[in-house]
Design a protein around this motif. Structure first.
Motif, PDB file in Angstrom:
ATOM      1  N   LYS A 117      38.888 -32.787 -43.851  1.00 25.09           N
ATOM      2  CA  LYS A 117      37.513 -32.888 -43.552  1.00 25.09           C
ATOM      3  C   LYS A 117      36.998 -33.508 -44.855  1.00 25.09           C
ATOM      4  N   GLN A 118      35.916 -34.425 -44.546  1.00 22.14           N
ATOM      5  CA  GLN A 118      35.138 -35.268 -45.654  1.00 22.14           C
ATOM      6  C   GLN A 118      33.695 -34.719 -45.855  1.00 22.14           C
ATOM      7  N   ASP A 119      33.350 -34.861 -47.031  1.00 26.11           N
ATOM      8  CA  ASP A 119      32.233 -34.383 -47.468  1.00 26.11           C
ATOM      9  C   ASP A 119      31.010 -34.503 -46.681  1.00 26.11           C
ATOM     10  N   ASP A 120      30.887 -35.460 -45.791  1.00 28.53           N
ATOM     11  CA  ASP A 120      29.711 -35.742 -44.726  1.00 28.53           C
ATOM     12  C   ASP A 120      29.932 -35.141 -43.392  1.00 28.53           C
ATOM     13  N   GLY A 121      30.845 -34.125 -43.246  1.00 29.19           N
ATOM     14  CA  GLY A 121      31.244 -33.454 -42.301  1.00 29.19           C
ATOM     15  C   GLY A 121      32.094 -34.153 -41.162  1.00 29.19           C
ATOM     16  N   ALA A 122      32.624 -35.420 -41.369  1.00 27.71           N
ATOM     17  CA  ALA A 122      33.437 -35.982 -40.566  1.00 27.71           C
ATOM     18  C   ALA A 122      34.716 -35.548 -40.998  1.00 27.71           C
ATOM     19  N   TYR A 123      35.762 -36.058 -40.287  1.00 28.76           N
ATOM     20  CA  TYR A 123      37.206 -35.766 -40.116  1.00 28.76           C
ATOM     21  C   TYR A 123      37.887 -36.874 -40.212  1.00 28.76           C
ATOM     22  N   ARG A 124      38.760 -37.183 -41.236  1.00 27.28           N
ATOM     23  CA  ARG A 124      39.789 -38.267 -41.064  1.00 27.28           C
ATOM     24  C   ARG A 124      41.056 -37.815 -40.860  1.00 27.28           C
ATOM     25  N   PHE A 125      41.802 -38.371 -39.787  1.00 26.22           N
ATOM     26  CA  PHE A 125      43.104 -38.268 -39.464  1.00 26.22           C
ATOM     27  C   PHE A 125      44.120 -39.539 -39.820  1.00 26.22           C
ATOM     28  N   THR A 126      45.139 -39.089 -40.500  1.00 34.12           N
ATOM     29  CA  THR A 126      46.085 -40.192 -40.493  1.00 34.12           C
ATOM     30  C   THR A 126      47.559 -40.033 -40.249  1.00 34.12           C
ATOM     31  N   THR A 127      48.100 -40.759 -39.443  1.00 37.03           N
ATOM     32  CA  THR A 127      49.290 -40.547 -38.864  1.00 37.03           C
ATOM     33  C   THR A 127      50.348 -40.169 -39.791  1.00 37.03           C
ATOM     34  N   ALA A 128      51.402 -39.597 -39.134  1.00 42.40           N
ATOM     35  CA  ALA A 128      52.516 -39.138 -40.017  1.00 42.40           C
ATOM     36  C   ALA A 128      53.821 -39.474 -39.304  1.00 42.40           C
ATOM     37  N   ASN A 129      54.972 -39.704 -39.911  1.00 40.21           N
ATOM     38  CA  ASN A 129      56.239 -40.044 -39.508  1.00 40.21           C
ATOM     39  C   ASN A 129      56.113 -41.048 -38.522  1.00 40.21           C
ATOM     40  N   ARG A 130      55.471 -42.251 -38.981  1.00 36.43           N
ATOM     41  CA  ARG A 130      55.313 -43.419 -38.129  1.00 36.43           C
ATOM     42  C   ARG A 130      55.584 -44.545 -39.071  1.00 36.43           C
ATOM     43  N   GLU A 131      55.961 -46.092 -38.710  1.00 34.63           N
ATOM     44  CA  GLU A 131      56.278 -46.877 -39.614  1.00 34.63           C
ATOM     45  C   GLU A 131      54.909 -47.563 -40.186  1.00 34.63           C
ATOM     46  N   ALA A 132      53.625 -47.142 -39.837  1.00 35.47           N
ATOM     47  CA  ALA A 132      52.778 -47.757 -40.471  1.00 35.47           C
ATOM     48  C   ALA A 132      51.545 -46.276 -40.248  1.00 35.47           C
ATOM     49  N   TYR A 133      50.820 -46.269 -41.423  1.00 43.26           N
ATOM     50  CA  TYR A 133      49.844 -45.158 -41.309  1.00 43.26           C
ATOM     51  C   TYR A 133      48.689 -45.827 -40.796  1.00 43.26           C
ATOM     52  N   VAL A 134      48.152 -44.948 -39.662  1.00 47.22           N
ATOM     53  CA  VAL A 134      46.908 -45.449 -38.879  1.00 47.22           C
ATOM     54  C   VAL A 134      45.903 -43.918 -39.212  1.00 47.22           C
ATOM     55  N   GLU A 135      44.746 -44.538 -39.579  1.00 45.37           N
ATOM     56  CA  GLU A 135      43.459 -43.794 -40.143  1.00 45.37           C
ATOM     57  C   GLU A 135      42.502 -43.769 -38.877  1.00 45.37           C
ATOM     58  N   VAL A 136      42.154 -42.595 -38.663  1.00 46.97           N
ATOM     59  CA  VAL A 136      41.096 -42.514 -37.685  1.00 46.97           C
ATOM     60  C   VAL A 136      39.785 -41.590 -38.410  1.00 46.97           C
ATOM     61  N   THR A 137      38.642 -42.212 -38.361  1.00 43.01           N
ATOM     62  CA  THR A 137      37.675 -41.246 -38.833  1.00 43.01           C
ATOM     63  C   THR A 137      36.531 -41.196 -37.730  1.00 43.01           C
ATOM     64  N   VAL A 138      36.634 -39.599 -37.514  1.00 42.29           N
ATOM     65  CA  VAL A 138      35.720 -39.025 -36.498  1.00 42.29           C
ATOM     66  C   VAL A 138      34.399 -38.534 -36.954  1.00 42.29           C
ATOM     67  N   PRO A 139      33.068 -39.168 -36.591  1.00 40.11           N
ATOM     68  CA  PRO A 139      31.792 -38.678 -37.200  1.00 40.11           C
ATOM     69  C   PRO A 139      31.721 -37.130 -36.881  1.00 40.11           C
ATOM     70  N   GLU A 140      30.987 -36.413 -37.530  1.00 39.78           N
ATOM     71  CA  GLU A 140      30.598 -35.022 -37.540  1.00 39.78           C
ATOM     72  C   GLU A 140      29.990 -34.884 -36.129  1.00 39.78           C
TER      73      GLU A 140
END
Length: 165
Positions: A117-140
């Motif tokens: 959870k981010q300070d602005d209410g958004a959520y950041r998701f980052t993949t695990a157990n994959r050969e590359a990290y993929v980050e997805v930020t979903v607004p509040e």
């Protein structure tokens, strides 16, 4: 004749003011483009090709600068960045044991994610157990579960399971 000269002198000012109104800020939302190694760039390019046209019912609208390592949907923008660095909380024992309320690990349709959870209410998701990290930020206010459900097939297809370098 004098008024004609004044109109011509005003023309360059009008052109300058019009051009100034078309600044980079008018180009839309921005996202920092990651700079991973060549192997990760290759799988991120595969992810870009596998990406859905819509996520959570929202049409794709990529952030600036244009890159195959970033994607976006909707307004406010859901932003995906491929090839990011491993989040520090991913190696935090507090998170692994479920004691960090701001970061939780879980899976959605065969893709493991770290949720922060981010300070602005958004959520950041980052993949695990994959050969590359993929980050997805979903607004509040957005339904993050449907975002992750829509992205899961593309991530599974393009980013092999394994340990990111």
């Amino acid at each position: 004749m004098n008024s004609f000269r004044h109109r011509l002198l005003g023309l360059p000012l009008l052109v300058l003011l019009t051009a100034a109104g078309c600044s980079a800020a008018d180009e839309g939302p921005t996202a920092a483009v990651p700079s991973p190694d060549a192997k990760v760039v290759a799988v991120c390019e595969d992810l870009d090709e596998a990406m859905p046209a819509k996520v959570d019912g929202l049409v794709r609208k990529d952030p600036q600068p244009s890159s195959k390592l970033t994607a976006g949907w909707g307004n406010p923008l859901i932003i995906l960045r491929c090839g990011v660095a491993q989040p520090p909380k991913m190696v935090d024992p507090e998170v692994a044991e479920g004691r960090d309320a701001d970061a939780v690990a879980g899976g959605v349709n065969g893709v493991d994610w770290l949720m922060e959870k981010q300070d602005d209410g958004a959520y950041r998701f980052t993949t695990a157990n994959r050969e590359a990290y993929v980050e997805v930020t979903v607004p509040e206010g957005r339904d993050s579960s449907s975002v992750l459900i829509d992205l899961a097939p593309a991530v599974k297809k393009a980013i092999p399971e394994g340990i990111a370098l």
